[in-house]
Design a protein around this motif. Structure first.
Motif, short mmCIF file in Angstrom:
data_model
loop_
_atom_site.label_atom_id
_atom_site.label_comp_id
_atom_site.label_asym_id
_atom_site.label_seq_id
_atom_site.Cartn_x
_atom_site.Cartn_y
_atom_site.Cartn_z
N ASN A 48 20.90 112.84 -83.25
CA ASN A 48 20.58 111.60 -82.54
C ASN A 48 21.81 110.91 -81.95
OD1 ASN A 48 17.70 111.56 -82.80
ND2 ASN A 48 18.00 111.14 -84.96
N LEU A 49 22.96 111.05 -82.60
CA LEU A 49 24.16 110.40 -82.08
C LEU A 49 24.95 111.31 -81.14
CD1 LEU A 49 25.36 108.43 -85.23
CD2 LEU A 49 24.09 107.58 -83.25
N GLY A 50 24.59 112.59 -81.10
CA GLY A 50 25.20 113.52 -80.15
C GLY A 50 26.72 113.52 -80.20
N GLU A 51 27.34 113.35 -79.04
CA GLU A 51 28.81 113.40 -78.95
C GLU A 51 29.49 112.23 -79.65
OE1 GLU A 51 29.68 111.15 -74.74
OE2 GLU A 51 29.35 113.32 -74.70
N HIS A 52 28.72 111.24 -80.07
CA HIS A 52 29.30 110.07 -80.73
C HIS A 52 29.47 110.26 -82.24
CE1 HIS A 52 29.09 107.64 -77.12
NE2 HIS A 52 27.92 108.19 -76.89
N ALA A 53 29.07 111.40 -82.75
CA ALA A 53 29.21 111.67 -84.19
C ALA A 53 29.74 113.08 -84.39
CB ALA A 53 27.87 111.50 -84.89
#
Length: 189
Positions: A48-53
């Motif tokens: 769900n957070l993709g490239e942010h996690a």
């Protein structure tokens, strides 16, 4: 630097390491006496957070996973969401190198606030979880206190049932933790 001298490496990895991370989280929960979440929960965070996690893992020189962490960023702030470490080769202190690696990832993305999230019982040196505070404070951060939580019980009877179930489950976890500690002490003798 101790971790590096002892052959520890840290890198961002993919979902293929979620089983290892979940097992490390299970060991951490047993050792420190808290309930943990399953693999699907952590997979959902990463998806769900993709490239942010990212999921980070620390490995010894033989490639054995020693610890893991999930971090996420947004709005100039990096959040240390979950961290776990196994019982194998703890003397290598892989968590320090992992935090340093994640801090560098934060800085590369111009995230100048690194939030270690919760520090339970930071004002009680006698609490078994005080070590969490000492570890996080060792990175020279500052304690920021927010408002806290508020509870309103809508169904008092159900609250009692849930409390009883929680007490039973936590008792089971504590017995497992005590057995684990007893076995570890036997192995050391």
């Amino acid at each position: 630097r101790l971790s590096v001298r002892r052959g520890v490496t840290v890198r961002a990895v993919g979902k293929e390491y979620l089983d290892d991370f979940t097992e490390l989280m299970r060991q951490t929960g047993l050792r420190d006496g808290f309930a943990t979440r399953g693999r699907d929960y952590f997979a959902a965070i990463l998806e769900n957070l993709g490239e942010h996690a990212k999921l980070f893992m620390a490995f010894d020189d033989a490639g054995v996973p020693l610890s893991g962490a999930i971090a996420a960023y947004g709005g100039g702030k990096m959040l240390y969401l979950y961290g776990a470490s196994g019982n194998y080769r703890r003397e290598c202190m892989p968590n320090y190198l992992m935090q340093w690696t994640m801090i560098n990832w934060a800085l590369e993305g111009k995230n100048y606030i690194y939030d270690f999230q919760g520090i339970p019982f930071y004002n009680d040196e006698t609490n078994p979880n005080y070590g969490v505070y000492k570890f996080k404070k060792g990175f020279n951060g500052e304690v920021v206190t927010y408002e806290g939580e508020f509870f309103y019980i809508f169904k008092p009877f159900m609250k009692k049932v849930v409390d009883l179930c929680e007490k039973i489950v936590m008792g089971m976890h504590e017995r497992k933790r005590q057995k684990l500690l007893k076995n570890r002490n036997k192995d050391m003798q």
